[in-house]
Scaffold this active site. Structure first.
Site, PDB file in Angstrom:
ATOM      1  N   SER A   1      24.274  50.603  39.175  1.00 13.22           N
ATOM      2  CA  SER A   1      23.010  49.956  38.788  1.00 13.22           C
ATOM      3  C   SER A   1      22.695  48.753  39.680  1.00 13.22           C
ATOM      4  O   SER A   1      21.526  48.487  39.985  1.00 13.22           O
ATOM      5  CB  SER A   1      23.021  49.553  37.305  1.00 13.22           C
ATOM      6  OG  SER A   1      23.883  48.475  37.074  1.00 13.22           O
TER       7      SER A   1
ATOM      8  N   ARG B   1      45.432  52.134  51.732  1.00 14.64           N
ATOM      9  CA  ARG B   1      44.306  51.201  51.744  1.00 14.64           C
ATOM     10  C   ARG B   1      43.840  50.939  53.173  1.00 14.64           C
ATOM     11  O   ARG B   1      42.651  50.915  53.467  1.00 14.64           O
ATOM     12  CB  ARG B   1      44.722  49.873  51.092  1.00 14.64           C
ATOM     13  CG  ARG B   1      43.555  48.891  50.941  1.00 14.64           C
ATOM     14  CD  ARG B   1      44.053  47.518  50.555  1.00 14.64           C
ATOM     15  NE  ARG B   1      44.997  47.560  49.450  1.00 14.64           N
ATOM     16  CZ  ARG B   1      44.647  47.641  48.174  1.00 14.64           C
ATOM     17  NH1 ARG B   1      43.384  47.658  47.838  1.00 14.64           N
ATOM     18  NH2 ARG B   1      45.565  47.684  47.231  1.00 14.64           N
TER      19      ARG B   1
ATOM     20  N   MET C   1      35.523  49.222  43.221  1.00 16.56           N
ATOM     21  CA  MET C   1      36.724  48.877  42.468  1.00 16.56           C
ATOM     22  C   MET C   1      37.998  48.867  43.306  1.00 16.56           C
ATOM     23  O   MET C   1      39.089  49.028  42.774  1.00 16.56           O
ATOM     24  CB  MET C   1      36.891  49.848  41.284  1.00 16.56           C
ATOM     25  CG  MET C   1      35.725  49.800  40.311  1.00 16.56           C
ATOM     26  SD  MET C   1      35.426  48.142  39.648  1.00 16.56           S
ATOM     27  CE  MET C   1      36.830  47.977  38.540  1.00 16.56           C
ATOM     28  N   ARG C   2      37.886  48.677  44.613  1.00 16.96           N
ATOM     29  CA  ARG C   2      39.101  48.591  45.417  1.00 16.96           C
ATOM     30  C   ARG C   2      39.127  47.271  46.177  1.00 16.96           C
ATOM     31  O   ARG C   2      38.122  46.889  46.788  1.00 16.96           O
ATOM     32  CB  ARG C   2      39.174  49.758  46.398  1.00 16.96           C
ATOM     33  CG  ARG C   2      40.535  49.874  47.041  1.00 16.96           C
ATOM     34  CD  ARG C   2      40.753  51.165  47.784  1.00 16.96           C
ATOM     35  NE  ARG C   2      42.138  51.595  47.625  1.00 16.96           N
ATOM     36  CZ  ARG C   2      42.722  52.524  48.365  1.00 16.96           C
ATOM     37  NH1 ARG C   2      42.052  53.148  49.292  1.00 16.96           N
ATOM     38  NH2 ARG C   2      43.985  52.853  48.164  1.00 16.96           N
ATOM     39  N   VAL C   3      40.296  46.594  46.119  1.00 21.46           N
ATOM     40  CA  VAL C   3      40.464  45.343  46.867  1.00 21.46           C
ATOM     41  C   VAL C   3      40.449  45.684  48.356  1.00 21.46           C
ATOM     42  O   VAL C   3      41.045  46.673  48.787  1.00 21.46           O
ATOM     43  CB  VAL C   3      41.810  44.678  46.474  1.00 21.46           C
ATOM     44  CG1 VAL C   3      42.108  43.482  47.367  1.00 21.46           C
ATOM     45  CG2 VAL C   3      41.778  44.266  45.000  1.00 21.46           C
TER      46      VAL C   3
ATOM     47  N   HIS D   1      30.152  39.555  40.433  1.00 26.03           N
ATOM     48  CA  HIS D   1      31.190  39.553  39.402  1.00 26.03           C
ATOM     49  C   HIS D   1      30.566  39.095  38.081  1.00 26.03           C
ATOM     50  O   HIS D   1      29.808  38.127  38.063  1.00 26.03           O
ATOM     51  CB  HIS D   1      32.328  38.614  39.819  1.00 26.03           C
ATOM     52  CG  HIS D   1      33.467  38.630  38.859  1.00 26.03           C
ATOM     53  ND1 HIS D   1      34.424  39.621  38.863  1.00 26.03           N
ATOM     54  CD2 HIS D   1      33.775  37.797  37.842  1.00 26.03           C
ATOM     55  CE1 HIS D   1      35.294  39.388  37.887  1.00 26.03           C
ATOM     56  NE2 HIS D   1      34.927  38.288  37.254  1.00 26.03           N
TER      57      HIS D   1
ATOM     58  N   ASP E   1      38.306  37.518  43.823  1.00 25.91           N
ATOM     59  CA  ASP E   1      37.072  36.935  43.279  1.00 25.91           C
ATOM     60  C   ASP E   1      36.987  35.431  43.526  1.00 25.91           C
ATOM     61  O   ASP E   1      36.383  34.693  42.735  1.00 25.91           O
ATOM     62  CB  ASP E   1      36.945  37.231  41.764  1.00 25.91           C
ATOM     63  CG  ASP E   1      36.882  38.726  41.482  1.00 25.91           C
ATOM     64  OD1 ASP E   1      36.290  39.459  42.296  1.00 25.91           O
ATOM     65  OD2 ASP E   1      37.424  39.157  40.456  1.00 25.91           O
TER      66      ASP E   1
END
Ligand code: GRF
Length: 216
Positions: free
Chosen positions: A37, A89, A114-116, A133, A169
């Site tokens: 969204s 990764r 959703m992945r660092v 966030h 974050d």
């Protein structure tokens, strides 16, 4: 930032073709893992001029079945899956960076991704990766921010758009918006009210960053 210029050729009074440069168009990539969204809010903000002189150039998902992919395609945006499954990764991020570079992307917006990110990815686009966030950072970083706010009895929460660095974050904050917590809030009701603000805040933050980087 690299730039792509809208260029028009005009006939001058003495008959020669002269080049007239239009506004510099910044190319935005949006990374998602799910619903998308915020991605849609950004794409719509580009379309309606809330984010001026920009193009939503590509949406990349690390999940094959992310619902946001079809929504991007419906809007005529290239939607690419680079699955995390089966890749480390570093391998995964290298493929994403390569896709971004081949499309001359200026700005990367994480929107429910959703992945660092690996250090290599961050270094490749340092200062040009944004994330949204659902809390007033530094409060409630990490997963389930709205649940954390309720469990800790916060009277207000909100959302934050920040630059992505190696911290969780914790990168420099670009914009924040407060959302009051109601006594009868559930995770769902609080998340819904925060999400409404996220959609507006992310567009404002992207426009602000592009404005600050104009001419680069
Ligand atoms: C949003 O709440 C965002 O703040 C968080 O993940 C959620 C993604 O939602 N990072 P959507 O996929 O943009 O709808």
């Amino acid at each position: 930032m690299s730039t792509i210029c809208a260029t028009t050729w005009i006939k001058s009074s003495h008959g020669a073709n002269e080049q007239m440069s239009g506004p510099v168009i910044k190319r935005i990539a949006i990374l998602i893992s799910g619903r998308g969204s915020n991605m849609i809010a950004l794409a719509d903000a580009v379309s309606d001029g809330t984010i001026p002189n920009a193009e939503a150039a590509i949406v990349i998902s690390d999940q094959r079945d992310a619902p946001g992919l079809d929504k991007a395609r419906e809007r005529g945006i290239e939607a690419l899956v680079i699955e995390r499954a089966g890749r480390t990764r570093d391998q995964h991020d290298r493929e994403i960076v390569s896709a971004l570079q081949s499309r001359q992307i200026d700005l990367v917006c994480l929107a429910g991704y959703m992945r660092v990110l690996s250090a290599e990815f961050i270094n490749a686009y340092r200062g040009r990766i944004l994330n949204i966030h659902p809390s007033l950072l530094p409060a409630f970083p990490g997963l389930h921010a709205q649940q954390q706010a309720l469990e800790q009895g916060a009277k207000s929460s909100g959302c934050t758009v920040h630059f992505v660095d190696e911290t969780l974050d914790g990168g420099p904050i670009i914009l924040q918006r407060e959302v009051p917590v109601r006594d009868d809030d559930t995770v769902e009701s609080l998340s819904d009210r925060i999400l409404v603000e996220e959609h507006k805040l992310y567009a404002e933050a992207v426009a602000k960053v592009l404005w600050q980087n104009r001419g680069r």
